[in-house]
Design an enzyme around this catalytic site. Structure first.
Site, mmCIF file in Angstrom:
data_model
loop_
_atom_site.group_PDB
_atom_site.id
_atom_site.type_symbol
_atom_site.label_atom_id
_atom_site.label_comp_id
_atom_site.label_asym_id
_atom_site.label_seq_id
_atom_site.Cartn_x
_atom_site.Cartn_y
_atom_site.Cartn_z
ATOM 1 N N HIS A 86 0.896 -1.269 0.139
ATOM 2 C CA HIS A 86 0.108 0.038 -0.122
ATOM 3 C C HIS A 86 0.793 1.159 -0.055
ATOM 4 O O HIS A 86 2.142 1.303 0.759
ATOM 5 C CB HIS A 86 -0.853 -0.134 1.191
ATOM 6 C CG HIS A 86 -1.794 -0.826 1.346
ATOM 7 N ND1 HIS A 86 -3.110 -0.810 1.770
ATOM 8 C CD2 HIS A 86 -2.106 -1.873 0.739
ATOM 9 C CE1 HIS A 86 -4.072 -1.910 1.754
ATOM 10 N NE2 HIS A 86 -3.425 -2.669 1.084
ATOM 11 N N GLU A 137 0.782 3.960 1.759
ATOM 12 C CA GLU A 137 1.612 4.250 3.215
ATOM 13 C C GLU A 137 2.523 3.479 3.701
ATOM 14 O O GLU A 137 3.571 4.034 4.232
ATOM 15 C CB GLU A 137 0.333 4.146 4.026
ATOM 16 C CG GLU A 137 -0.816 5.060 3.919
ATOM 17 C CD GLU A 137 -1.923 4.366 2.962
ATOM 18 O OE1 GLU A 137 -3.245 4.677 3.248
ATOM 19 O OE2 GLU A 137 -1.801 3.537 2.021
ATOM 20 N N CYS A 143 -2.615 -0.217 7.516
ATOM 21 C CA CYS A 143 -1.906 1.183 7.205
ATOM 22 C C CYS A 143 -1.958 1.870 8.585
ATOM 23 O O CYS A 143 -1.171 2.504 9.015
ATOM 24 C CB CYS A 143 -2.268 1.869 5.900
ATOM 25 S SG CYS A 143 -1.920 0.893 4.485
ATOM 26 N N CYS A 166 -6.315 2.036 5.738
ATOM 27 C CA CYS A 166 -7.039 0.917 6.143
ATOM 28 C C CYS A 166 -6.446 0.383 7.482
ATOM 29 O O CYS A 166 -5.499 1.029 7.771
ATOM 30 C CB CYS A 166 -6.563 -0.220 4.827
ATOM 31 S SG CYS A 166 -4.835 -0.797 4.821
#
Length: 145
Positions: free
Chosen positions: A46, A48, A79, A76
């Protein structure tokens, strides 16, 4: 946030969900990343997580307590956990994620009694982020037809 949106656009051009993230310390960009799950075939890639990893390497430590994060979509749970664990001071979020957001939309992990609680701000360039995501998913649906 403009840089995060640029990272998101680049990710979208590669077939990734267009989410971008930038980490800043003392007003200077330390790292930036876009989603790379599809291209790297890795659920952990992801934006992040990738930006946090780069920032830790660049700054030489895992504590990012002097840093702020700019991200185009609400993080999410995975993260959000990485944000809490890396001690990021403040998170600027463009758009809420009503399906998987873990900083207020579905759940707010920052409200639990963890050892760190980042400051969270929503809405910076929200419309631009939403438009980018909507355009990406519209094109994906059209392609499937």
């Amino acid at each position: 946030m403009r840089r995060a949106l640029l990272a998101a656009k680049k990710a979208g051009e590669k077939g990734e969900v267009p989410i971008g993230c930038v980490i800043v310390k003392d007003g200077k960009v330390v790292s930036s990343a876009g989603n790379a799950r599809e291209s790297k075939k890795n659920a952990l890639h992801h934006a992040e997580i990738l930006a946090i990893d780069k920032a830790c390497k660049k700054l030489g430590g895992w504590r990012l307590w002097e840093c702020e994060m700019y991200v185009t979509l609400e993080p999410c749970p995975m993260c959000c956990g990485a944000i809490i664990n890396s001690r990021i001071r403040k998170v600027h979020i463009a758009a809420r994620d009503p399906k998987a957001g873990a900083m207020g939309s579905v759940v707010d992990l920052c409200e639990y009694p963890f050892n760190h609680k980042p400051e969270v701000e929503f809405g910076l360039m929200e419309k631009e982020s939403q438009a980018l995501l909507q355009s990406f998913f519209r094109a994906l649906r059209d392609k499937k037809k």
